[in-house]
Structure formats: structure tokens, C-alpha cells
Design a protein around this motif. Structure first.
Motif, PDB file in Angstrom:
ATOM      1  N   TYR A 106      -0.592 -12.977  28.082  1.00 49.73           N
ATOM      2  CA  TYR A 106      -1.625 -13.875  28.592  1.00 49.73           C
ATOM      3  C   TYR A 106      -2.322 -13.221  29.787  1.00 49.73           C
ATOM      4  O   TYR A 106      -1.680 -12.576  30.622  1.00 49.73           O
ATOM      5  CB  TYR A 106      -1.015 -15.221  29.007  1.00 49.73           C
ATOM      6  N   ARG A 107      -3.629 -13.424  29.817  1.00 51.20           N
ATOM      7  CA  ARG A 107      -4.428 -12.899  30.916  1.00 51.20           C
ATOM      8  C   ARG A 107      -5.208 -14.047  31.549  1.00 51.20           C
ATOM      9  O   ARG A 107      -5.736 -14.919  30.858  1.00 51.20           O
ATOM     10  CB  ARG A 107      -5.405 -11.830  30.409  1.00 51.20           C
ATOM     11  N   TYR A 108      -5.279 -14.018  32.891  1.00 51.40           N
ATOM     12  CA  TYR A 108      -5.989 -15.062  33.635  1.00 51.40           C
ATOM     13  C   TYR A 108      -7.034 -14.401  34.538  1.00 51.40           C
ATOM     14  O   TYR A 108      -6.715 -13.490  35.314  1.00 51.40           O
ATOM     15  CB  TYR A 108      -5.010 -15.886  34.480  1.00 51.40           C
ATOM     16  N   THR A 109      -8.261 -14.862  34.420  1.00 47.89           N
ATOM     17  CA  THR A 109      -9.356 -14.369  35.249  1.00 47.89           C
ATOM     18  C   THR A 109      -9.880 -15.506  36.126  1.00 47.89           C
ATOM     19  O   THR A 109      -9.557 -16.674  35.916  1.00 47.89           O
ATOM     20  CB  THR A 109     -10.486 -13.826  34.370  1.00 47.89           C
ATOM     21  N   GLY A 110     -10.693 -15.138  37.105  1.00 51.07           N
ATOM     22  CA  GLY A 110     -11.246 -16.143  38.016  1.00 51.07           C
ATOM     23  C   GLY A 110     -10.340 -16.445  39.184  1.00 51.07           C
ATOM     24  O   GLY A 110     -10.402 -17.554  39.738  1.00 51.07           O
ATOM     25  N   LEU A 111      -9.510 -15.481  39.595  1.00 53.77           N
ATOM     26  CA  LEU A 111      -8.573 -15.679  40.689  1.00 53.77           C
ATOM     27  C   LEU A 111      -8.822 -14.661  41.800  1.00 53.77           C
ATOM     28  O   LEU A 111      -9.394 -13.602  41.576  1.00 53.77           O
ATOM     29  CB  LEU A 111      -7.124 -15.551  40.195  1.00 53.77           C
TER      30      LEU A 111
ATOM     31  N   VAL B 195     -17.044 -13.153  46.361  1.00 51.67           N
ATOM     32  CA  VAL B 195     -17.346 -11.742  46.607  1.00 51.67           C
ATOM     33  C   VAL B 195     -16.270 -10.883  45.948  1.00 51.67           C
ATOM     34  O   VAL B 195     -15.078 -11.171  46.081  1.00 51.67           O
ATOM     35  CB  VAL B 195     -17.417 -11.462  48.118  1.00 51.67           C
ATOM     36  N   PRO B 196     -16.657  -9.810  45.208  1.00 47.60           N
ATOM     37  CA  PRO B 196     -15.643  -8.927  44.607  1.00 47.60           C
ATOM     38  C   PRO B 196     -14.785  -8.281  45.680  1.00 47.60           C
ATOM     39  O   PRO B 196     -15.172  -8.222  46.849  1.00 47.60           O
ATOM     40  CB  PRO B 196     -16.491  -7.888  43.860  1.00 47.60           C
ATOM     41  N   PRO B 197     -13.604  -7.779  45.308  1.00 46.21           N
ATOM     42  CA  PRO B 197     -13.054  -7.670  43.951  1.00 46.21           C
ATOM     43  C   PRO B 197     -12.366  -8.962  43.496  1.00 46.21           C
ATOM     44  O   PRO B 197     -12.055  -9.825  44.302  1.00 46.21           O
ATOM     45  CB  PRO B 197     -12.033  -6.543  44.091  1.00 46.21           C
ATOM     46  N   GLU B 198     -12.124  -9.027  42.206  1.00 40.53           N
ATOM     47  CA  GLU B 198     -11.463 -10.177  41.610  1.00 40.53           C
ATOM     48  C   GLU B 198     -10.083  -9.759  41.135  1.00 40.53           C
ATOM     49  O   GLU B 198      -9.833  -8.593  40.823  1.00 40.53           O
ATOM     50  CB  GLU B 198     -12.292 -10.703  40.435  1.00 40.53           C
ATOM     51  N   THR B 199      -9.171 -10.716  41.103  1.00 42.59           N
ATOM     52  CA  THR B 199      -7.796 -10.453  40.673  1.00 42.59           C
ATOM     53  C   THR B 199      -7.623 -10.904  39.231  1.00 42.59           C
ATOM     54  O   THR B 199      -7.939 -12.052  38.891  1.00 42.59           O
ATOM     55  CB  THR B 199      -6.797 -11.199  41.556  1.00 42.59           C
ATOM     56  N   VAL B 200      -7.136  -9.997  38.382  1.00 44.10           N
ATOM     57  CA  VAL B 200      -6.800 -10.329  37.001  1.00 44.10           C
ATOM     58  C   VAL B 200      -5.285 -10.415  36.893  1.00 44.10           C
ATOM     59  O   VAL B 200      -4.569  -9.466  37.237  1.00 44.10           O
ATOM     60  CB  VAL B 200      -7.340  -9.275  36.014  1.00 44.10           C
ATOM     61  N   LEU B 201      -4.800 -11.549  36.470  1.00 41.52           N
ATOM     62  CA  LEU B 201      -3.366 -11.814  36.401  1.00 41.52           C
ATOM     63  C   LEU B 201      -2.904 -11.743  34.950  1.00 41.52           C
ATOM     64  O   LEU B 201      -3.436 -12.430  34.081  1.00 41.52           O
ATOM     65  CB  LEU B 201      -3.065 -13.192  36.987  1.00 41.52           C
ATOM     66  N   TYR B 202      -1.910 -10.895  34.679  1.00 45.28           N
ATOM     67  CA  TYR B 202      -1.280 -10.796  33.371  1.00 45.28           C
ATOM     68  C   TYR B 202       0.115 -11.390  33.458  1.00 45.28           C
ATOM     69  O   TYR B 202       0.843 -11.165  34.437  1.00 45.28           O
ATOM     70  CB  TYR B 202      -1.190  -9.342  32.901  1.00 45.28           C
ATOM     71  N   SER B 203       0.496 -12.147  32.427  1.00 47.36           N
ATOM     72  CA  SER B 203       1.786 -12.815  32.424  1.00 47.36           C
ATOM     73  C   SER B 203       2.437 -12.701  31.056  1.00 47.36           C
ATOM     74  O   SER B 203       1.751 -12.706  30.017  1.00 47.36           O
ATOM     75  CB  SER B 203       1.625 -14.296  32.786  1.00 47.36           C
ATOM     76  N   ALA B 204       3.770 -12.564  31.072  1.00 52.22           N
ATOM     77  CA  ALA B 204       4.490 -12.486  29.805  1.00 52.22           C
ATOM     78  C   ALA B 204       4.498 -13.828  29.084  1.00 52.22           C
ATOM     79  O   ALA B 204       4.560 -13.884  27.850  1.00 52.22           O
ATOM     80  CB  ALA B 204       5.919 -12.014  30.054  1.00 52.22           C
TER      81      ALA B 204
ATOM     82  N   GLY C  23     -12.766 -22.622  36.974  1.00 49.51           N
ATOM     83  CA  GLY C  23     -13.142 -21.220  37.021  1.00 49.51           C
ATOM     84  C   GLY C  23     -12.092 -20.264  36.518  1.00 49.51           C
ATOM     85  O   GLY C  23     -12.374 -19.076  36.333  1.00 49.51           O
ATOM     86  N   VAL C  24     -10.856 -20.735  36.306  1.00 45.70           N
ATOM     87  CA  VAL C  24      -9.771 -19.879  35.823  1.00 45.70           C
ATOM     88  C   VAL C  24      -9.726 -19.978  34.292  1.00 45.70           C
ATOM     89  O   VAL C  24      -9.701 -21.073  33.730  1.00 45.70           O
ATOM     90  CB  VAL C  24      -8.418 -20.296  36.434  1.00 45.70           C
ATOM     91  N   ARG C  25      -9.694 -18.827  33.642  1.00 43.40           N
ATOM     92  CA  ARG C  25      -9.719 -18.803  32.180  1.00 43.40           C
ATOM     93  C   ARG C  25      -8.501 -18.056  31.656  1.00 43.40           C
ATOM     94  O   ARG C  25      -8.167 -16.977  32.132  1.00 43.40           O
ATOM     95  CB  ARG C  25     -10.987 -18.131  31.671  1.00 43.40           C
TER      96      ARG C  25
END
Length: 303
Positions: free
Chosen positions: A251-256, A218-227, A236-238
Motif C-alpha cells: 500500500y502506498r499513501y500520498t498527500g502527507l 510546499v514541496p517536498p512531499e512524503t510518500v508512505l509505503y506500508s506492508a 488529501g491522503v490517497r
């Protein structure tokens, strides 16, 4: 002459020091229940967090939760039973006041004598339930909080029965008995409450974890940005590499999903997490990480 009269006046009696026993009893009657209630809230919150994190395979010590976190978390599940208990106490007090004001003294004494065996039976039943919970805990596999609640209620019933008037004129109790009775009863009731809270918090914590697992999609989804690359390979994590050379996060990570943030740690779960083979992610909260929350994420979109 004036000096002689002053010498004949009786000396002023020094004020006797006030006995501190009454003040100490009053202070103890306020501090003791407050301390037990605070301890129950803290204990429930800690056990709740421990069982919730344990469901996802995360040790409690890794999150660095504070005492304030535990007290706030105790609102999830403990305030409702406390409200029910306090409401029951108020009802009993109102019934007592109503009957005491309307019954004659003889009728009131007869009522108390009739209630004594009921209180004794109820107290013994609660103590027996607690004993069974100690010897055979598997008997309460679906309701582990029952033995602890039985101990607390049983002790309260027995103390009430011991203070009800007997059919004949009661003998005065020794002072030592009165001194030991109430503290011992208070300790036993407190032990029963912590016993019940320990089991109840486990069921609430696991129940909340199951709810979290069921709502990961269920939304919302967390988008993780990393140096730097985090090498997250959970289902499911891309990972997407940001092409802009001037970007602070490459770097960006989705599916979290962000589940909890405390003690300088992020606790995240993949949206496709499953109890059987799921992987939980715990990351330190640093300037090298940035989180975004969005109702929908396109994993193919550029950074």
C-alpha cells in the motif's frame, strides 16, 4: 650526639588544612549558573515541543522525545534572547570598566550615590510588574513573559542598590544577612527566568506550528509505503494498492508531510490539514513502513 641533636630540633609544624570555603564558593559560582542555564534550555525545549504538538492535537507523551531533543529544540527561539542578555551584560561591564578607570574616587562615589535611587525605583517597578502578573495575568495577555523578566530584573536592581555606598558611613552587615541575601536573590532571579521562559516558549511553539501549517503545500512531499493497509482517510491522503505480488509494501499513501520523527514515532500531517477539522497521524517506526521524499507526487502512478 647526633641522636641528641635530633631530639633538640623543634617538631615540624603540620600544615593546616586548607579552608574549603573559598573552593566551595568558586565551585558554586560556576555550577549554579550552568545548572540554571541547562535547566532553562531543557524547560524551554520541552514547553516549545508541547505547545507545537498541542496545536496539531498530538499529546507530547506520544512522541517519546528525549532530553537531547529538548535541548536541541531550545535553539529555536531561546538563543537569540540569551545572546541579547549576554551582550547587554558585556556592554555594562565595559561601561563600568571605562568609568572606573577614568573617574576620580570622589566622582565615582558620587556617581554610585546618584545611581542608588535609580536602581531602587527600577527594582521596585520590576517587582510590582511581577505582582500584577500574579494577581491579574490577563493584563499581560499579549506579553506573558514580561512579569517573569520584571521579577528577575527587579531583584537584580534591588541587590545592586543595597550594595551601593550610602551617604554616611555604612554599618557592617551581620554575617547571617550576607549568607542569606545572595542565595535568596539567586533563587528569585531563577524563578523569574523560568517564568518568562515558560510564556515565551508557548508563543514560539505556537508560532512555529502556524508556520508549519502555512507551508504544508510546499514541496517536498512524503510518500508512505506500508506492508498492510493503514486505512488513512484524512482529506488529501490517497491510498494506492500495489499490484506487484512480490512487493514488500502493498500500500502506498500520498498527500502527507513528515513533521517530526523521534522516540520511534513518525508524526505526519495531510497536506490539506486545517486547525478546525484536521487529523494528525502518528505511526510507529517499524520495518513494515517505508518513507520516500519527493518534490512532486502523482497519486495515479503505479507503485
Amino acid at each position: 650526639m647526633a641522636k641528641r641533636l635530633r631530639s633538640l630540633r623543634p617538631p615540624r609544624a603540620e600544615a593546616a588544612p586548607e579552608s574549603p570555603s573559598k573552593a566551595v564558593r568558586l565551585l558554586g559560582s560556576v555550577i549554579a549558573p550552568t545548572t540554571v542555564l541547562t535547566g532553562l534550555l531543557f524547560f524551554f525545549g520541552r514547553q516549545h515541543a508541547n505547545w507545537l504538538l498541542d496545536y496539531f492535537g498530538v499529546p507530547l507523551s506520544t512522541m517519546g522525545l528525549t532530553a537531547q531533543d529538548y535541548l536541541v529544540r531550545s535553539a529555536d527561539g531561546l538563543f537569540a534572547p540569551i545572546a541579547v542578555v549576554l551582550a547587554a551584560v558585556l556592554v555594562l561591564l565595559w561601561v563600568y570598566r571605562f568609568l572606573r578607570a577614568r573617574l576620580a574616587e570622589t566622582a565615582w562615589q558620587r556617581l554610585l550615590r546618584a545611581a542608588t535611587p535609580v536602581a531602587v525605583v527600577g527594582g521596585l517597578a520590576g517587582v510590582v510588574v511581577a505582582g500584577v502578573g500574579v494577581v491579574h495575568p490577563e493584563a499581560f495577555a499579549t506579553s506573558y513573559a514580561v512579569p517573569g523578566a520584571g521579577l528577575s530584573l527587579g531583584v537584580l536592581f534591588l541587590v545592586a542598590a543595597s550594595r551601593m555606598p550610602a551617604s554616611r558611613t555604612p554599618r557592617p552587615r551581620p554575617a547571617a544577612f550576607a549568607t542569606v541575601e545572595l542565595p535568596a536573590a539567586f533563587v528569585l532571579v531563577s524563578v523569574g527566568l523560568f517564568w518568562a521562559v515558560a510564556d515565551y516558549s508557548a508563543s514560539v511553539g505556537v508560532g512555529r506550528a502556524i508556520e508549519i501549517e502555512g507551508t504544508l503545500a510546499v514541496p517536498p512531499e512524503t510518500v508512505l509505503y506500508s506492508a498492510k493497509s493503514l486505512n488513512l482517510t484524512a482529506p488529501g491522503v490517497r491510498e494506492t494498492t500495489c499490484r506487484n505480488p512480490d512487493s514488500a509494501y502493498h500500500y502506498r499513501y500520498t498527500g502527507l508531510k513528515l513533521i517530526l520523527q523521534s522516540g520511534g514515532q513518525y508524526f505526519l500531517l495531510p497536506v490539506q490539514w486545517h486547525k478546525a477539522d484536521g487529523t494528525a497521524v502518528v505511526l510507529p517506526r517499524t520495518d513494515a513502513l517505508r518513507l520516500e521524499f519527493t518534490p512532486a507526487t502523482d497519486p495515479d502512478a503505479p507503485c
